[in-house]
Motif scaffolding. Structure first.
Motif, PDB file in Angstrom:
ATOM      1  N   GLN A 192      33.175  44.775  51.782  1.00  0.00           N
ATOM      2  CA  GLN A 192      33.212  44.085  50.486  1.00  0.00           C
ATOM      3  C   GLN A 192      34.317  44.577  49.565  1.00  0.00           C
ATOM      4  O   GLN A 192      34.540  44.030  48.527  1.00  0.00           O
ATOM      5  N   ILE A 193      34.979  45.689  49.918  1.00  0.00           N
ATOM      6  CA  ILE A 193      35.914  46.254  48.949  1.00  0.00           C
ATOM      7  C   ILE A 193      37.197  45.437  48.897  1.00  0.00           C
ATOM      8  O   ILE A 193      37.833  45.216  49.916  1.00  0.00           O
ATOM      9  N   ASP A 194      37.564  45.017  47.689  1.00  0.00           N
ATOM     10  CA  ASP A 194      38.874  44.389  47.555  1.00  0.00           C
ATOM     11  C   ASP A 194      39.836  45.482  47.115  1.00  0.00           C
ATOM     12  O   ASP A 194      39.729  46.006  46.012  1.00  0.00           O
ATOM     13  N   CYS A 195      40.753  45.853  48.002  1.00  0.00           N
ATOM     14  CA  CYS A 195      41.577  47.032  47.735  1.00  0.00           C
ATOM     15  C   CYS A 195      42.922  46.709  47.106  1.00  0.00           C
ATOM     16  O   CYS A 195      43.675  47.607  46.776  1.00  0.00           O
ATOM     17  N   THR A 196      43.237  45.426  46.996  1.00  0.00           N
ATOM     18  CA  THR A 196      44.583  45.107  46.537  1.00  0.00           C
ATOM     19  C   THR A 196      44.697  45.373  45.048  1.00  0.00           C
ATOM     20  O   THR A 196      43.926  44.826  44.260  1.00  0.00           O
ATOM     21  N   PRO A 197      45.634  46.211  44.655  1.00  0.00           N
ATOM     22  CA  PRO A 197      45.768  46.480  43.227  1.00  0.00           C
ATOM     23  C   PRO A 197      46.542  45.343  42.572  1.00  0.00           C
ATOM     24  O   PRO A 197      47.193  44.558  43.255  1.00  0.00           O
ATOM     25  N   PRO A 198      46.483  45.239  41.236  1.00  0.00           N
ATOM     26  CA  PRO A 198      47.320  44.260  40.553  1.00  0.00           C
ATOM     27  C   PRO A 198      48.792  44.537  40.879  1.00  0.00           C
ATOM     28  O   PRO A 198      49.155  45.683  41.146  1.00  0.00           O
ATOM     29  N   GLU A 199      49.596  43.501  40.814  1.00  0.00           N
ATOM     30  CA  GLU A 199      51.011  43.591  41.198  1.00  0.00           C
ATOM     31  C   GLU A 199      51.731  44.749  40.495  1.00  0.00           C
ATOM     32  O   GLU A 199      52.519  45.476  41.096  1.00  0.00           O
TER      33      GLU A 199
END
Length: 1221
Positions: A192-199
């Motif tokens: 479930q982890i969304d690992c993408t950081p903001p740009e």
């Protein structure tokens, strides 16, 4: 101010375990503690006392009206008052303020300690009994209800009032870490982890947004309980109603839009029949008489009942550290646009200046001087007494600092009448709330020979440093004034407590020691000499004689400006301590005097704006220590074996030389003393005469030789600063034991080595000429940014003095546009109405300090401002700033970083939104973007000395490897710190961080998490949400979260730390490599390989740049990158990186070292994997789809292996448990 003591400064993670924190401070503190230099017996006694202090707590039952009885844990030291506080904070009893506690029908005294109450024991039942109200109690009640209604509202933190400040940790941890930690452990929820950081957080991004600095906290969407709660216009009650018990009237509008008028009477609160225009105080029918306002409102408004209950639930769920007041006000330089709501208490505070209600003391102002001095006189024979004394001193100081700050703002805003209203505004002095205020201008040419206004501006901070030094030595019977220096709206205001009787007498009659005219007339006094003699050793001040106007010698033990006045209270006060420390000859050209060649080579002496440049206390300490260590090594070579060990001991204890009878040893000692420049022939004792080179001070002819010696000592100290301290600061930066991230931490690092900020240009030139200049790029950039913002601050100060209040926001935004906007013709918009009323204003203009042309500020242009900054850099810092307009591009500075630095230094608060600095078509700032201007305050920070000693002994134990004992000592220090400072303080923060680290090393991860969470919250609240220390704390917390299995939280915290670091110092900083390695490892652990590589490869690049391509850090970086490539089955890249790492290990630590062996093993493994993969591929090519394929082992890294690497990069070394216990 330099808040953080040395222990907070231990930046790099590895150093916390093995850094020798401020060992000079320890020694200095030791010598201060009533001569306990041989601290061992004292320490044992201390530990005995601590056991006494921690009397075991017990439980009592509390029965409040309308609630079930509940248990409360109390300690015998507590006062009854503290139980009151607890009940006013508890969810079910928070709405009561006016009650007494009774035991078996007897009312308990609020100020009695629990242990002194007869019959109070485990299991006793205390009853909460409602008491009749008085006007004061009714006011306190309304104020408390208003505080409860506003408890989740952050506007007080944005406005910088009542010691509220911001904290955003809970936004990233979704509430409390402890509980979620236990829940999340069950399943491994990688999916479930969304690992993408903001740009903007990704490596290489050039975007630096400002809005994420203050993420939206969903709890702050206010739940409205009432529309209006305000004092009624019918107050105060007329006489006939007073005799019916009416105390005051309130006017309330409920959420349902019902308008009601309420009477606060001695029996409680009830509805009356008044309306807005008709006064009818009779009770309404029904009147809903209730003892508490909350009970009354809950009956008349369903929405109030529902929302108030929900609000209190939320309030008590928040971590206490998010809501406890800080000891000193912390301001935020950014804030959102907040709606301005009606608030009766705030309105009342503003009009009464809180004077009648000063901190709940009805009808009287506080006698600050009496409070400050009485707390100093408290007994300090044993630990409990010392704790009580230090707690009282600290509390009074923080109250005094807050009052002084409010007063200084009132003075500059023109709300206080001067005591000499007939004089010109610059000369006016003020008294408000028993505090004396003066402006930092040269009044009556007092400082004419010392540099006029520039000297008058520098004198208050020098004086404050003197007050700080004398307070720290803490000699019984010698008193200093409470002193606070406030910079606000371009003015410097000094606030001081008032010596009893001083206002009735002329200064000439009062001063019985020292000089009021810089040494033309001088007097002395035996009692003062006796008191000051006690301070002369710790402060290194030499007793000396100067000539007075009749040419007779007068003995002094301080500089001549230091004045002694006996107050009407019989106390001996000293004031004007601006020359407590000796002059800095590098900035004091004296005719006919040659400086040491080291100074001359660098172009000293230089002309400075004033003649008050002094050396810092830290420099004096370092110089003396350096002298002693030099002479030890010199003379140890020459003396015989019997004397050698004794001589070494002497260095620290100054044992007198009577123990040597044989002449040879005596001669050795004599020569050693001479070489050091000691004032005594028989012990090493270096002291300075602060009056050397003071204009107007004369010495008698027979002291010529001694004066020559003193002059030489001063020249040596000035040379020591530039030839030893500056290089040692740069060396520490080069080997990363000092890691400044912004202007404030750099200033702190320089100050710790005794380097004044006027040497900033010298430090930068030194860095620029270093062969390893590339590895110091971050230091150079931070230094240049600091230099530019300091020059801009100097210019801003005079710029603001010419601005009238109504044009303030326009003027500030115009200045920021000239400094940071790319819009070339920044035109100031004069507010329309000013232009009309110029003529009428002529007569009244004199009222505001400064005066001058009120619209001159509008003609400033960007090119003129940058020209001024360049010339200021040259004249003040003797530094040549290149390329005026392109400084930002040339030195690689970030505009958002400069904006942060200038805002913090000048007290500007701006609207949080995205600013476009690069637009050539419109200015970046408008006047709507400037929200506020805050004071910048400097004050004394009283210390908790016993707690500090425990903390240092704990650190020492940890460094020797005794973790268990170290941990106990540090927990003890934490208790003592809490005892003195209350719950919130910078030093408690350092204590919690070290405790968390020890918990972690000893395997107690949940405890580590809990302590570190407190450290983060406290750092946000006390230092600021984006202070470099806060960034460090976030990183530590992320590690402990990961170890507790909270992967997504760990990532969020690391991303937050990275964002803050980008704003504070940009991407190009050695600390960023550590942060990116952490992020990369966690991403590797959650199988986000491509993302992980971006961070790890960035870390590798930064490490190579700052540590050199052959450093072990770089080898480790290569290894981490290789592991990710292995997980991606890209064996060729993996091999390439691991080979690089192997080569570094082999060259640096040799083939036999375990690191080299590990690397070599891993290489073999990678080669096998690569070969196996190649075989499989060949098989596929040859036989097509029916090939028999050997299954390849593609493994996601285990959490344990990721954690192991995280521990290595964060410098955590685990010690086998058998060694701990």
């Amino acid at each position: 101010d330099d808040i953080a003591p040395a222990l907070v400064q231990q930046h790099s993670a590895g150093e916390l375990m093995n850094g020798d924190a401020s060992h000079d401070q320890a020694e200095e503190a030791d010598s201060k503690q009533d001569g306990n230099a041989d601290a061992d017996p004292a320490e044992d006694a201390n530990e005995q006392e601590v056991i006494v202090i921690q009397d075991t707590g017990f439980t009592v039952k509390i029965q409040a009206p309308g609630t079930e009885p509940f248990d409360l844990q109390v300690s015998p030291q507590e006062m009854v008052q503290e139980i009151h506080q607890v009940l006013m904070d508890r969810e079910d009893t928070c709405h009561r303020t006016c009650f007494s506690l009774q035991l078996d029908g007897n009312v308990l005294d609020n100020f009695a300690e629990l242990k002194s109450i007869e019959g109070l024991q485990e299991g006793s039942l205390l009853k909460v009994v409602e008491e009749p109200y008085t006007v004061r109690e009714a006011r306190i009640h309304v104020r408390h209800i208003r505080d409860l209604l506003k408890s989740l509202d952050p506007s007080d933190a944005y406005n910088g009032v009542d010691c509220n400040s911001l904290s955003f940790l809970s936004v990233f941890t979704d509430g409390d870490l402890g509980d979620t930690g236990k829940r999340k452990k069950k399943g491994n929820e990688l999916e479930q982890i969304d690992c993408t950081p903001p740009e903007h957080i990704l490596p290489g991004s050039k975007e630096r947004p400002l809005v994420p600095l203050q993420p939206q906290n969903k709890d702050w969407k206010p739940m409205q309980c009432l529309k209006v709660l305000t004092m009624s216009g019918w107050n105060p009650p007329p006489g006939n109603r007073k005799m019916h018990g009416d105390l005051m009237y309130l006017y309330i509008v409920t959420v349902e839009d019902r308008h009601v008028s309420i009477t606060a009477s001695t029996r409680g609160f009830y509805l009356n029949q008044s309306t807005t225009y008709v006064f009818n105080p009779k009770p309404a029918n029904p009147s809903f008489l209730s003892h508490s306002l909350v009970e009354l409102l809950s009956q008349i408004s369903a929405a109030f009942k529902k929302n108030f209950t929900a609000l209190q639930k939320k309030r008590v769920q928040r971590h206490p550290f998010e809501r406890i007041a800080t000891p000193f006000q912390v301001y935020s330089w950014t804030a959102p646009q907040i709606d301005h709501a009606m608030d009766c208490v705030r309105a009342e505070d503003a009009y009464t200046s809180r004077l009648g209600y000063e901190e709940h003391i009805p009808g009287q102002t506080r006698d600050w001087n009496e409070e400050l001095q009485t707390t100093r006189e408290l007994s300090r024979k044993n630990l409990p007494e010392r704790l009580l004394r230090e707690r009282a001193i600290f509390k009074v100081h923080s109250d005094f600092a807050a009052a002084a700050m409010r007063g200084a703002m009132a003075v500059i805003d023109g709300n206080v009448m001067a005591i000499n209203p007939g004089e010109e505004t610059r000369m006016q002095m003020f008294i408000w709330n028993n505090i004396f205020f003066s402006l930092g201008f040269d009044v009556r040419d007092h400082y004419r020979e010392l540099g006029g206004d520039a000297a008058a501006h520098a004198a208050p901070t020098n004086d404050l440093n003197g007050v700080r030094a004398y307070s720290a030595v803490d000699v019984e019977g010698l008193y200093t004034l409470g002193t606070v220096v406030v910079d606000y709206r371009g003015y410097r205001v000094t606030a001081q407590s008032i010596i009893p009787g001083i206002l009735e007498r002329e200064q000439e009659q009062s001063v019985i020691y020292g000089s009021i005219d810089f040494g033309k007339t001088v007097v002395s006094h035996p009692k003062y000499l006796e008191l000051l003699e006690k301070t002369s050793r710790p402060l290194k001040v030499q007793r000396h004689a100067v000539l007075n106007e009749k040419d007779t010698a007068v003995e002094l033990c301080s500089s001549v400006e230091c004045k002694g006045i006996i107050g009407n209270d019989g106390r001996h006060y000293i004031l004007d301590l601006l020359r407590t420390f000796p002059p800095d000859l590098n900035y004091l050209p004296v005719e006919g005097e040659e400086l040491a060649p080291e100074s001359q080579k660098l172009g000293f002496p230089r002309q400075h704006r004033h003649r008050l440049a002094c050396l810092r206390q830290e420099l004096i300490e370092a110089f003396v220590e350096h002298r002693l260590s030099c002479v030890t090594s010199l003379h140890l070579l020459k003396c015989h074996a019997t004397v050698r060990p004794l001589l070494v001991n002497w260095m620290h204890f100054n044992i007198l030389c009577n123990i040597f009878t044989d002449p040879k040893s005596r001669e050795v000692v004599l020569n050693a003393c001479k070489a050091v420049g000691s004032i005594s022939n028989t012990s090493f004792d270096i002291r300075f005469n602060p009056d050397i080179f003071s204009p107007g001070v004369r010495f008698s002819d027979d002291s010529t030789e001694d004066i020559q010696k003193q002059k030489q000592l001063l020249k040596d100290a000035a040379a020591f600063l530039v030839s030893c301290q500056v290089p040692s600061f740069v060396k520490d930066c080069l080997d990363h034991s000092s890691l400044p991230m912004d202007g404030a931490t750099m200033t702190e690092g320089l100050h710790q080595r005794g380097i004044n900020m006027r040497y900033l240009g010298t430090v930068l030139e030194f860095v620029d000429n270093m062969p390893a200049k590339a590895q110091l790029e971050h230091i150079y950039r931070i230094g240049i940014g600091e230099l530019i913002t300091r020059c801009a601050k100097h210019i801003f100060k005079t710029y603001l003095q010419g601005v009238e209040l109504s044009a303030l926001s326009a003027a500030v935004s115009h200045f920021l546009n000239c400094l940071l906007s790319s819009f070339l013709d920044a035109v100031a918009h004069l507010p329309a109405d000013e232009l009309v009323s110029r003529r009428k204003n002529r007569k009244r203009r004199n009222r505001v300090p400064g005066g001058g042309d009120n619209t001159a500020w509008a003609s400033l242009t960007p090119s003129e401002l940058w020209k001024n900054i360049t010339s200021e850099a040259q004249s003040y810092y003797h530094f040549n700033l290149q390329c005026v307009d392109q400084a930002v591009e040339k030195y690689g500075l970030q505009k958002i970083t400069l904006l942060r630095e200038i805002s913090i230094k000048t007290g500007i608060q701006i609207l949080i939104k995205e600013y476009n600095f690069d637009s050539r078509h419109k200015p970046a700032f408008t006047e709507e973007d400037i929200l506020n201007i805050f004071p910048v305050v400097k004050h004394v920070n009283p210390k908790a000395s016993d707690a500090f000693h425990f903390f240092q002994s704990g650190q020492a134990k940890v460094q020797q490897g005794f973790l268990k004992e170290g941990c106990e000592l540090i927990s003890e220090a934490l208790n003592l710190f809490n005892n003195v400072y209350g719950a919130m303080h910078v030093e408690i923060c350092a204590c919690l961080r070290l405790l968390a680290r020890l918990n972690y090393i000893m395997g107690d991860h949940p405890e580590a998490l809990s302590n570190q969470q407190k450290a983060v919250l406290m750092s946000e609240r006390v230092l600021g949400i984006e202070h470099p220390n806060t960034i460090q704390e976030y990183m530590h917390l992320a590690l402990y979260c990961f170890a507790n299995g909270q992967l997504s939280t760990a990532l969020k915290l690391l991303y937050r730390a990275r964002y803050l670091m980008l704003v504070v110092c940009g991407e190009d900083h050695p600390e960023m490599a550590l942060l990116d390695s952490n992020i990369g490892l966690v991403l590797h652990g959650v199988m986000e390989y491509d993302l992980s590589l971006r961070f790890l490869e960035n870390a590798l690049a930064i490490n190579s740049k700052y540590h050199g391509p052959r450093s072990l850090k770089v080898a480790l970086s290569h290894h981490l990158v290789a592991r990710v490539y292995e997980s991606k089955a890209e064996f060729r890249s993996a091999l390439q990186h691991e080979k690089e790492g192997y080569t570094i290990y082999k060259n640096q630590v040799g083939e036999a070292h375990e690191k080299t062996k590990e690397s070599s093993e891993y290489l073999k493994y990678l080669t096998q994997q690569a070969v196996a993969l190649q075989r499989t591929m060949n098989e596929i090519y040859k036989n097509g789809s029916n090939a028999s394929i050997m299954p390849l082992k593609f493994t996601a890294p285990s959490m344990a292996s990721v954690l192991e690497q995280l521990n290595i990069i964060n410098g955590i070394i685990f010690i086998p448990l058998s060694l701990i216990y």
